[in-house]
Design an enzyme around this catalytic site. Structure first.
Site, PDB file in Angstrom:
ATOM      1  CB  ILE A  13      -0.980   0.006   1.195  1.00 12.07           C
ATOM      2  CG1 ILE A  13      -1.754  -1.317   1.258  1.00 12.07           C
ATOM      3  CG2 ILE A  13      -1.966   1.175   1.072  1.00 12.07           C
ATOM      4  CD1 ILE A  13      -2.670  -1.460   2.443  1.00 12.07           C
ATOM      5  CB  THR A 131      -6.258  -3.525   9.764  1.00 10.47           C
ATOM      6  OG1 THR A 131      -7.151  -4.594   9.478  1.00 10.47           O
ATOM      7  CG2 THR A 131      -5.663  -3.813  11.144  1.00 10.47           C
ATOM      8  CG  ASP A 132     -11.448  -4.517   8.337  1.00 12.95           C
ATOM      9  OD1 ASP A 132     -10.357  -5.129   8.400  1.00 12.95           O
ATOM     10  OD2 ASP A 132     -12.332  -4.802   7.489  1.00 12.95           O
ATOM     11  CD  GLU A 133      -7.223  -8.483   9.433  1.00 14.04           C
ATOM     12  OE1 GLU A 133      -6.721  -9.308  10.192  1.00 14.04           O
ATOM     13  OE2 GLU A 133      -6.972  -8.424   8.210  1.00 14.04           O
ATOM     14  CE1 TYR A 156      -1.396  -6.377  10.543  1.00 18.51           C
ATOM     15  CE2 TYR A 156      -3.609  -7.260  10.230  1.00 18.51           C
ATOM     16  CZ  TYR A 156      -2.655  -6.291   9.973  1.00 18.51           C
ATOM     17  OH  TYR A 156      -2.955  -5.227   9.152  1.00 18.51           O
ATOM     18  CB  SER A 157      -6.150  -7.946  14.609  1.00 13.84           C
ATOM     19  OG  SER A 157      -6.411  -9.094  15.366  1.00 13.84           O
ATOM     20  CB  ALA A 158      -3.509  -8.319  19.502  1.00 19.14           C
ATOM     21  CE  LYS A 160      -1.822  -1.712  11.678  1.00 22.74           C
ATOM     22  NZ  LYS A 160      -0.770  -0.843  11.077  1.00 22.74           N
ATOM     23  CG  ASN A 186      -6.073  -2.012   0.801  1.00 24.93           C
ATOM     24  OD1 ASN A 186      -5.444  -1.012   0.505  1.00 24.93           O
ATOM     25  ND2 ASN A 186      -7.038  -1.986   1.712  1.00 24.93           N
ATOM     26  CE1 TYR A 213      -4.926 -21.034   4.228  1.00 25.25           C
ATOM     27  CE2 TYR A 213      -5.461 -19.049   5.457  1.00 25.25           C
ATOM     28  CZ  TYR A 213      -4.543 -19.826   4.762  1.00 25.25           C
ATOM     29  OH  TYR A 213      -3.254 -19.374   4.620  1.00 25.25           O
ATOM     30  NE  ARG A 220     -10.762 -11.743   6.143  1.00 22.67           N
ATOM     31  CZ  ARG A 220     -11.316 -12.550   7.050  1.00 22.67           C
ATOM     32  NH1 ARG A 220     -12.644 -12.632   7.169  1.00 22.67           N
ATOM     33  NH2 ARG A 220     -10.561 -13.269   7.857  1.00 22.67           N
ATOM     34  CG  HIS A 291     -10.313 -17.983   9.287  1.00 20.18           C
ATOM     35  ND1 HIS A 291     -10.360 -18.846   8.215  1.00 20.18           N
ATOM     36  CD2 HIS A 291     -10.238 -16.744   8.760  1.00 20.18           C
ATOM     37  CE1 HIS A 291     -10.329 -18.143   7.100  1.00 20.18           C
ATOM     38  NE2 HIS A 291     -10.258 -16.861   7.411  1.00 20.18           N
TER      39      HIS A 291
HETATM   40  P1  NAD Z   1       3.272  -4.839   3.470  1.00 21.25           P
HETATM   41  O1  NAD Z   1       3.624  -5.988   4.344  1.00 21.25           O
HETATM   42  O2  NAD Z   1       3.122  -5.054   2.007  1.00 21.25           O
HETATM   43  O3  NAD Z   1       4.367  -3.673   3.629  1.00 21.25           O
HETATM   44  C1  NAD Z   1       4.890  -3.309   4.882  1.00 21.25           C
HETATM   45  C2  NAD Z   1       6.133  -2.452   4.636  1.00 21.25           C
HETATM   46  O4  NAD Z   1       6.651  -2.033   5.915  1.00 21.25           O
HETATM   47  C3  NAD Z   1       7.268  -3.202   3.929  1.00 21.25           C
HETATM   48  O5  NAD Z   1       7.812  -2.386   2.916  1.00 21.25           O
HETATM   49  C4  NAD Z   1       8.277  -3.457   5.035  1.00 21.25           C
HETATM   50  O6  NAD Z   1       9.628  -3.522   4.569  1.00 21.25           O
HETATM   51  C5  NAD Z   1       8.041  -2.248   5.927  1.00 21.25           C
HETATM   52  N1  NAD Z   1       8.469  -2.482   7.318  1.00 21.25           N
HETATM   53  C6  NAD Z   1       8.155  -3.557   8.087  1.00 21.25           C
HETATM   54  N2  NAD Z   1       8.751  -3.437   9.295  1.00 21.25           N
HETATM   55  C7  NAD Z   1       9.413  -2.248   9.292  1.00 21.25           C
HETATM   56  C8  NAD Z   1      10.204  -1.555  10.249  1.00 21.25           C
HETATM   57  N3  NAD Z   1      10.422  -2.074  11.475  1.00 21.25           N
HETATM   58  N4  NAD Z   1      10.721  -0.360   9.909  1.00 21.25           N
HETATM   59  C9  NAD Z   1      10.519   0.173   8.674  1.00 21.25           C
HETATM   60  N5  NAD Z   1       9.800  -0.448   7.736  1.00 21.25           N
HETATM   61  C10 NAD Z   1       9.245  -1.646   8.031  1.00 21.25           C
HETATM   62  O7  NAD Z   1       1.957  -4.220   4.105  1.00 21.25           O
HETATM   63  P2  NAD Z   1       0.707  -3.504   3.403  1.00 21.25           P
HETATM   64  O8  NAD Z   1      -0.274  -4.525   3.014  1.00 21.25           O
HETATM   65  O9  NAD Z   1       1.216  -2.534   2.417  1.00 21.25           O
HETATM   66  O10 NAD Z   1       0.102  -2.727   4.676  1.00 21.25           O
HETATM   67  C11 NAD Z   1       0.533  -1.399   4.993  1.00 21.25           C
HETATM   68  C12 NAD Z   1      -0.225  -0.905   6.210  1.00 21.25           C
HETATM   69  O11 NAD Z   1      -1.629  -0.915   5.932  1.00 21.25           O
HETATM   70  C13 NAD Z   1      -0.041  -1.766   7.455  1.00 21.25           C
HETATM   71  O12 NAD Z   1       0.060  -0.905   8.585  1.00 21.25           O
HETATM   72  C14 NAD Z   1      -1.317  -2.607   7.521  1.00 21.25           C
HETATM   73  O13 NAD Z   1      -1.632  -2.943   8.862  1.00 21.25           O
HETATM   74  C15 NAD Z   1      -2.326  -1.644   6.931  1.00 21.25           C
HETATM   75  N6  NAD Z   1      -3.489  -2.277   6.253  1.00 21.25           N
HETATM   76  C16 NAD Z   1      -3.303  -3.226   5.296  1.00 21.25           C
HETATM   77  C17 NAD Z   1      -4.413  -3.773   4.654  1.00 21.25           C
HETATM   78  C18 NAD Z   1      -4.256  -4.795   3.551  1.00 21.25           C
HETATM   79  O14 NAD Z   1      -5.258  -5.334   3.072  1.00 21.25           O
HETATM   80  N7  NAD Z   1      -3.056  -5.088   3.077  1.00 21.25           N
HETATM   81  C19 NAD Z   1      -5.712  -3.368   5.009  1.00 21.25           C
HETATM   82  C20 NAD Z   1      -5.852  -2.391   6.006  1.00 21.25           C
HETATM   83  C21 NAD Z   1      -4.733  -1.851   6.624  1.00 21.25           C
HETATM   84  P1  TYD Z   2      -5.462 -12.594   3.746  1.00 21.32           P
HETATM   85  O1  TYD Z   2      -5.229 -12.120   2.343  1.00 21.32           O
HETATM   86  O2  TYD Z   2      -4.342 -13.272   4.471  1.00 21.32           O
HETATM   87  O3  TYD Z   2      -6.001 -11.334   4.565  1.00 21.32           O
HETATM   88  P2  TYD Z   2      -6.645 -11.268   6.074  1.00 21.32           P
HETATM   89  O4  TYD Z   2      -6.369 -12.517   6.778  1.00 21.32           O
HETATM   90  O5  TYD Z   2      -5.888 -10.104   6.651  1.00 21.32           O
HETATM   91  O6  TYD Z   2      -8.099 -10.985   5.868  1.00 21.32           O
HETATM   92  O7  TYD Z   2      -6.681 -13.593   3.740  1.00 21.32           O
HETATM   93  C1  TYD Z   2      -7.956 -13.198   3.263  1.00 21.32           C
HETATM   94  C2  TYD Z   2      -8.922 -14.329   3.507  1.00 21.32           C
HETATM   95  O8  TYD Z   2      -8.540 -15.446   2.703  1.00 21.32           O
HETATM   96  C3  TYD Z   2      -8.890 -14.828   4.951  1.00 21.32           C
HETATM   97  O9  TYD Z   2     -10.237 -15.191   5.307  1.00 21.32           O
HETATM   98  C4  TYD Z   2      -8.029 -16.067   4.896  1.00 21.32           C
HETATM   99  C5  TYD Z   2      -8.277 -16.599   3.500  1.00 21.32           C
HETATM  100  N1  TYD Z   2      -7.151 -17.313   2.864  1.00 21.32           N
HETATM  101  C6  TYD Z   2      -7.354 -18.563   2.284  1.00 21.32           C
HETATM  102  O10 TYD Z   2      -8.449 -19.123   2.313  1.00 21.32           O
HETATM  103  N2  TYD Z   2      -6.286 -19.173   1.679  1.00 21.32           N
HETATM  104  C7  TYD Z   2      -5.050 -18.616   1.625  1.00 21.32           C
HETATM  105  O11 TYD Z   2      -4.096 -19.238   1.071  1.00 21.32           O
HETATM  106  C8  TYD Z   2      -4.859 -17.312   2.212  1.00 21.32           C
HETATM  107  C9  TYD Z   2      -3.516 -16.651   2.175  1.00 21.32           C
HETATM  108  C10 TYD Z   2      -5.946 -16.689   2.807  1.00 21.32           C
END
Ligand code: NAD
Ligand code: TYD
Length: 351
Positions: A13, A131-133, A156-158, A160, A186, A213, A220, A291
């Protein structure tokens, strides 16, 4: 805002956000990207941006837990706003190895807040991306609103949730100008292929099993990453200090339906007669411990107060995302093999 610190800008992101900021938002200042480059951080995601904006884009490899490095970044680049993405972000990894999540998500956020507090004289905003988690799991009815009590269920969610509370407390106690956003799942370009959507796209393209799973009934709420980035920027510009904004896609899907749609789109975009319909690749596997059943966001506040709405429908966004992964096989290959991690080591050393 003239000099924005974006943490975690080499991740999924964060890299999309930096591209959005420099190419379409109207922001005319400097972006300083601080990233530790964990397995999830890939500087290649922003090669084009680094070339296109040599005076407005700076990359610093550093850990957000490193207080002296963060103090140096704030001073050297006269940071006046922060957008904090850096985190360990994968639930399955947090179940296997939670420690790194506490370090980065809790300690790292605390360190940034402390440094921001020291620079309170010039800091206009600390935006925290969450996150919404943190709200836990919904049953079949209802939505998470900004008033919903926190009930995180995974490490993770704890972690955050803990970071959200710290950010809120720094506003309440010290008057730090903060905003917080809690977003749904996302999808889109540059997502590390451990998460559901890119994993399923790549496995389906390659004719590999699609591990769903449990029964695939978990729900989601999907949002295209660019819609999330636009929402974050809208909050940074117009959000009220001390407030939380929920961001959702109004696009709830059971995992099995999301995976089936990916199969159908790939059958159309990349037909493979020998493979047969890709739905045949779906394989039900052991469920994730603890889950969460369902996430769904009520995003009326950001829609009403800031005029934000999602622009990308799931099917359009998913088609574009599939095309992106099919068109970036070299990126996928390098991310999967760890080739870019070797490059990171050669280029930046082990730090
Ligand atoms: P990601 O895992 O793709 O990227 C995380 C980035 O943070 C990486 O570039 C990593 O190198 C960097 N990083 C990790 N530890 C670090 C540290 N100690 N110091 C500096 N950099 C560090 O994650 P993402 O999916 O892009 O998520 C970004 C943010 O958005 C997170 O805070 C996540 O909780 C939040 N978020 C993600 C989603 C989603 O669906 N992916 C949804 C809602 C919120
Ligand atoms: P994920 O992309 O890991 O996001 P989050 O757990 O943060 O919602 O998983 C999205 C959903 O998909 C979640 O309900 C777990 C499920 N899942 C599978 O069923 N199989 C997989 O291999 C993965 C990675 C996730």
């Amino acid at each position: 805002m003239h000099s924005i610190l974006v943490t975690g800008g080499c991740g999924f992101i964060g890299s999309n956000f930096i591209r959005c900021l420099l190419t379409e938002s109207g922001f005319s200042g400097r972006v300083v990207n601080v990233d530790k480059l964990t397995y999830a951080g890939n500087p290649e995601n922003l090669t084009d941006i680094a070339e296109q904006f040599p005076d407005r884009y700076v990359f610093v490899r550093a850990d957000i837990c490193d207080r002296s490095a963060m103090t140096d970044v704030f001073a050297r680049f006269a940071i006046d706003a922060v957008c904090h993405f850096a985190a360990e972000s994968h639930v399955d990894r947090s179940i296997v190895a939670p420690e790194g999540f506490i370090k980065t998500n809790v300690d790292g956020t605390f360190t940034l807040l402390e440094v921001a507090r020291e620079r309170a004289d010039r800091l206009m905003l600390f935006h925290h991306v969450s996150t919404d988690e943190v709200y836990g799991s919904l049953g079949p009815e209802g939505y998470f609103s900004e008033e919903t009590a926190y009930r995180p269920n995974s490490p993770y969610s704890a972690s955050k949730a803990a970071s959200d509370h710290l950010v809120r407390a720094y506003h309440h106690t010290y008057g730090l100008p903060v905003t917080i956003s809690n977003c749904t799942n996302n999808y889109g370009p540059f997502q590390f292929p451990e998460k559901l959507i890119p994993l399923m796209i790549l496995n389906a393209a390659e004719g590999k099993p699609l591990p769903v799973y449990g029964q695939g009934r978990n729900v989601r709420d999907w949002l295209h990453v660019m819609d999330h980035c636009r929402a974050v920027w809208a909050i940074m510009q117009g959000g009220k200090r001390g407030e939380t904004y929920n961001i959702g896609g109004r696009c709830e899907l059971a995992n099995i339906d999301a995976v089936a749609l990916i199969c159908d789109l790939l059958d159309e975009i990349l037909p493979d007669a020998a493979l047969g319909p890709r739905r045949g690749l779906i394989t039900f596997v052991k469920d994730r411990p603890g889950h969460d059943l369902r996430y769904a966001i009520d995003s009326r506040k950001i829609e009403r107060d800031l005029g934000w709405t999602p622009q990308v429908t799931f099917e359009t966004g998913l088609r574009q995302t599939i095309q992106w992964y099919l068109g970036h096989r070299a990126w996928v290959q390098r991310v999967r093999t760890g080739e870019y991690q070797r490059w990171v080591q050669q280029h930046y050393g082990n730090g």
